[in-house]
Design a protein around this motif. Structure first.
Motif, short mmCIF file in Angstrom:
data_model
loop_
_atom_site.label_atom_id
_atom_site.label_comp_id
_atom_site.label_asym_id
_atom_site.label_seq_id
_atom_site.Cartn_x
_atom_site.Cartn_y
_atom_site.Cartn_z
N ALA A 182 0.84 -1.20 0.00
CA ALA A 182 0.00 0.00 0.00
C ALA A 182 0.87 1.25 0.00
O ALA A 182 0.59 2.23 -0.70
CB ALA A 182 -0.92 -0.01 1.22
N GLU A 183 1.95 1.20 0.77
CA GLU A 183 2.83 2.37 0.84
C GLU A 183 3.48 2.63 -0.52
O GLU A 183 3.51 3.76 -1.01
CB GLU A 183 3.90 2.13 1.91
CG GLU A 183 4.70 3.38 2.20
CD GLU A 183 5.91 3.11 3.09
OE1 GLU A 183 5.84 2.15 3.89
OE2 GLU A 183 6.90 3.85 2.96
N LEU A 184 3.96 1.55 -1.14
CA LEU A 184 4.60 1.70 -2.46
C LEU A 184 3.58 2.17 -3.50
O LEU A 184 3.87 3.00 -4.35
CB LEU A 184 5.24 0.38 -2.90
CG LEU A 184 6.42 -0.08 -2.05
CD1 LEU A 184 6.95 -1.41 -2.55
CD2 LEU A 184 7.54 0.97 -2.05
N GLN A 185 2.39 1.60 -3.40
CA GLN A 185 1.31 1.99 -4.32
C GLN A 185 1.05 3.50 -4.22
O GLN A 185 0.91 4.19 -5.23
CB GLN A 185 0.05 1.20 -3.96
CG GLN A 185 -1.16 1.55 -4.80
CD GLN A 185 -0.99 1.09 -6.25
OE1 GLN A 185 -0.89 -0.10 -6.51
NE2 GLN A 185 -0.94 2.03 -7.18
N LYS A 186 1.07 4.00 -3.00
CA LYS A 186 0.78 5.42 -2.79
C LYS A 186 1.89 6.28 -3.41
O LYS A 186 1.62 7.26 -4.11
CB LYS A 186 0.64 5.72 -1.28
CG LYS A 186 0.30 7.17 -1.02
CD LYS A 186 -0.09 7.44 0.40
CE LYS A 186 -0.38 8.92 0.68
NZ LYS A 186 0.12 9.89 -0.26
N ILE A 187 3.13 5.87 -3.18
CA ILE A 187 4.24 6.64 -3.76
C ILE A 187 4.13 6.64 -5.28
O ILE A 187 4.24 7.68 -5.93
CB ILE A 187 5.61 6.04 -3.34
CG1 ILE A 187 5.80 6.16 -1.83
CG2 ILE A 187 6.75 6.74 -4.07
CD1 ILE A 187 6.99 5.40 -1.28
N ALA A 188 3.87 5.46 -5.84
CA ALA A 188 3.79 5.34 -7.29
C ALA A 188 2.65 6.18 -7.84
O ALA A 188 2.80 6.87 -8.86
CB ALA A 188 3.62 3.88 -7.69
N THR A 189 1.52 6.16 -7.16
CA THR A 189 0.37 6.94 -7.62
C THR A 189 0.68 8.43 -7.54
O THR A 189 0.48 9.17 -8.49
CB THR A 189 -0.88 6.60 -6.79
OG1 THR A 189 -0.98 5.18 -6.72
CG2 THR A 189 -2.14 7.19 -7.39
N ASP A 190 1.19 8.86 -6.37
CA ASP A 190 1.49 10.28 -6.20
C ASP A 190 2.49 10.77 -7.23
O ASP A 190 2.38 11.87 -7.75
CB ASP A 190 2.07 10.54 -4.79
CG ASP A 190 1.02 10.37 -3.71
OD1 ASP A 190 -0.17 10.21 -4.07
OD2 ASP A 190 1.38 10.39 -2.51
#
Ligand code: RUQ
Ligand code: CUA
Length: 694
Positions: A55-63
């Motif tokens: 989830a954390e990586l997903q957030k970075i990638a999305t941002d």
């Protein structure tokens, strides 16, 4: 202890501790600690991507709007702080006259090595190193820049051995030797035959010779002849510089050259393994037209590309060496040159056609093939070195050129032609039987399969294009890991792009060039770009990539009082406790030491006009404890690495007070590391005596 106090205490402890014993070394100890800790952490906790982590990586990638390829590129290139790169690139610095050391895969610039241009950070040419720069002067003209093109690592048995680096200067036909123990330039040799060159530097498999091929033909030895006499008076050449490994220098007395027809010889490569003993060099403009050619009718480029083929030069350097040894060379400008006629008579030189306007000539790691890429031909042409040897032995000639040089029959020596795309230039290799060729006009890297012995390394059809990866933009050279040695590693490829256009924030009308790291680890059609590195210093032409653990650089000089030029202890170096200033009439000698955080002596009084010899030894023995030494107003700046001893000479100028100080922030009391050079006016009667003397 309050925080303020504890910092003060630490500073004091560092200053006193380091200065007094040279043992206490907080930064190094700290580095080792971090490394150990990191290793432990890695062992203890292999990465587990649980739901929270994902989830954390997903957030970075999305941002950051990153795609999955971006994440994987980031993971493949990111180096956690304190870890080191697996490979090191030595790249030419183009017209900056320097060499760049870059880590792979992080693409971090580690340092520049000053070669042909003065460089103040390294104290190169201010004035230490000036004597090396002066070795490269041309007929009394100071040359203080270079156009570095081709770096060559020293080799043992065709493998990079990590000991020396050589590099050529195209603009002024010079060659430099860098010692990889301290990454400093030790020697510059000026070619005595030609003003400019291009085919430098390439080494024979045991670095017996460093090859310097010419380019723009001129009368050899810097003499004059009208351009109208081009055919009779202008010549090409290739010089074989003998390398004395023990001395770490080119031995000019054992070096010689070959006279070549006035074609524009371009790049060279030494045969290896199966083809050891041969040198291959290509050429363009064998039409021998000259600038100013039929003025008004056709331009020079068109005149230069009238014929369909140019000539690949094949030189037997072992035979050439024997001819030189038995006195078969004539002196031109004091330098031994084997004439075209002698070379032909002795079987040293022959030619074979190659598709027009070729550029790269690259021998495969096993020495079986030579790959020539022609800028104006979408194919690479592959020659078999075995067929070349057979054709030479059985004299399979299709004729001779106008200078009487035998031309080997093209069909007898050519193995294959592989169509790759537009503007193929340079080729390197990997460990999987693939070759990689830069396509300048297509702005792409082509991967293609080799045949012969290599066919067993891959499952694809030999001699075929496999895939192309677009690069941004106008790629010149490319380099793979150990890619022109006898045992390439594959893994990484760096595309050296001349244009960067939209890749970086525009830096005014002058844009950086672009090094792109390409992942060549998976076979087949997957070959993604991982990283863009701007090069805003010059145009790097060629580079070589060496496994980092083959390099064994010193982290401090081996002993206090070290002279980097001789790579030995300077017996006259100033020792601790012997600091002083000695006046002997108008000759003043300063015996100085440097250690955190003072110069001793720190007040030097001289009289205007005095001849000053200033000797400094760094007493440091801790890694990274570098001091600078500059004297304002005197164009003096030294870099004193731990243990280094330097000697400079200058004349005391106008009376005044000149602060000298340390130019490296070496310690908490760095700003206090200073002194005064006091230049007193000459006594009026002394001036009178001087005047009456004249
Ligand atoms: S050069 S871009 Cu090697 Cu000087 Cu080809
Ligand atoms: Cu030494 Cu700053």
């Amino acid at each position: 202890m309050s925080p303020r106090l504890s910092i003060g205490f630490l500073t004091l402890a560092m200053t006193i501790g380091v200065g007094a014993s040279f043992v206490y070394n907080p930064p190094q100890a700290h580095a080792q600690e971090t490394k150990k800790k990191r290793r432990k952490e890695a062992e203890a906790a292999p990465v587990v991507l649980n739901a929270a982590a994902v989830a954390e990586l997903q957030k970075i990638a999305t941002d950051r709007k990153l795609r999955i390829e971006d994440l994987s590129a980031a993971l493949k290139t990111y180096l956690p702080s304190g870890t080191h790169d697996e490979y090191i690139i030595f790249a030419s610095g183009g017209h900056s006259g320097q060499v760049f050391m870059i880590g792979v895969p992080s693409m971090r610039l580690l340092r520049t090595i000053a070669v042909f241009s003065p460089e103040p950070w390294q104290g190169y040419g201010f004035p230490v190193g000036e004597e090396i720069l002066a070795q490269g002067d041309h007929q009394g003209t100071e040359i203080r820049w270079g156009d570095t093109h081709h770096p060559a690592l020293s080799e043992t048995g065709g493998e990079y051995d990590g000991q020396f680096l050589f590099i050529g200067d195209k603009a002024n036909a010079r060659l430099a030797v860098i010692d990889l123990r301290d990454m400093e330039t030790k020697q510059i040799v000026k070619n005595p035959l030609t003003v400019s060159d291009h085919g430098a530097s390439f080494v024979t498999p045991d670095s017996e010779y460093i090859i310097e091929g010419g380019q723009y033909s001129t009368p050899l030895g810097f003499s004059y002849a009208s351009v109208d006499d081009y055919q009779s008076a202008y010549r090409g050449m290739v010089t074989l510089w003998k390398f004395d490994r023990a001395a770490g220098r080119v031995d000019q007395t054992k070096s010689f050259a070959l006279e070549l027809p006035p074609y524009f010889q371009d790049l060279f490569d030494a045969g290896k393994k199966a083809s050891n003993g041969l040198i291959f060099g290509n050429s363009f403009c064998v039409e021998s037209v000259t600038p100013g050619f039929k003025i008004g009718e056709v331009n020079f480029e068109a005149g230069c590309s009238q014929r369909d083929t140019d000539y690949l030069h094949i030189i037997d350097w072992k035979k050439a060496e024997a001819v030189f040894a038995k006195g078969g060379a004539k002196l031109v400008n004091g330098f031994p040159v084997i004439s075209i006629k002698t070379a032909v008579d002795e079987g040293v030189l022959c030619l074979t056609p190659e598709p027009k306007s070729p550029h790269g000539v690259d021998v495969t790691p096993n020495g079986e093939f030579v790959v020539v890429a022609g800028k104006l031909d979408p194919h690479v042409t592959i020659y078999s070195t075995k067929k070349i040897r057979e054709a030479i032995a059985s004299k399979k000639y299709s004729g001779t050129d106008v200078y009487g040089v035998p031309v080997l029959d093209f069909d007898a020596v050519m193995e294959k032609q592989v169509e790759l795309g537009l503007g193929p230039l340079h080729t390197q290799y990997d460990d999987k039987g693939y070759a990689y060729t830069s396509l300048f006009l297509d702005s792409a890297v082509a991967r293609w399969t080799l045949g012969g012995e290599y066919a067993s390394l891959h499952s694809e059809e030999p001699w075929k294009l496999v895939t192309k990866t677009p690069v941004q933009y106008n790629i010149g050279h490319l380099v793979t890991a150990e890619g022109d040695s006898v045992s390439p590693d594959g893994r990484y490829l760096v595309a050296m792009n001349k244009w960067s256009l939209d890749r970086f924030f525009p830096t005014g009308p002058l844009l950086p060039q672009n090094f792109q790291l390409v992942d060549i680890n998976s076979p087949g059609t997957t070959m993604p770009v991982l990283y863009d590195m701007p090069i805003g210093v010059g145009e790097p032409h060629y580079a070589q990539m060496i496994k980092a653990d083959k390099l064994k650089p010193w982290t401090i000089y081996p002993a206090i009082g070290w002279n980097p030029h001789t790579q030995s202890i300077d017996p006259t170096a100033v020792k601790a406790g012997e600091e002083r200033v000695v006046h002997d009439g108008h000759d003043v000698t300063v015996y100085m030491t440097a250690v955190r955080s003072h110069f001793a002596p720190d007040r030097v009084e001289v009289t205007e006009g005095d001849n000053i010899t200033w000797k400094i030894t760094s007493l440091e023995q801790s890694m990274d404890a570098t001091h600078g030494f500059c004297i304002g107003g005197y164009n003096i700046n030294l870099s004193l690495e731990p243990g280094e001893a330097s000697t400079i000479h200058f004349k005391a100028g106008k009376p005044g007070v000149y602060p000298f100080y340390c130019t490296e922030f070496c310690s908490a009391l760095h700003l206090e590391m200073l002194g005064y050079l006091v230049v007193k006016p000459a006594a009026p009667d002394a001036k009178l005596t001087e005047a009456t003397k004249q």
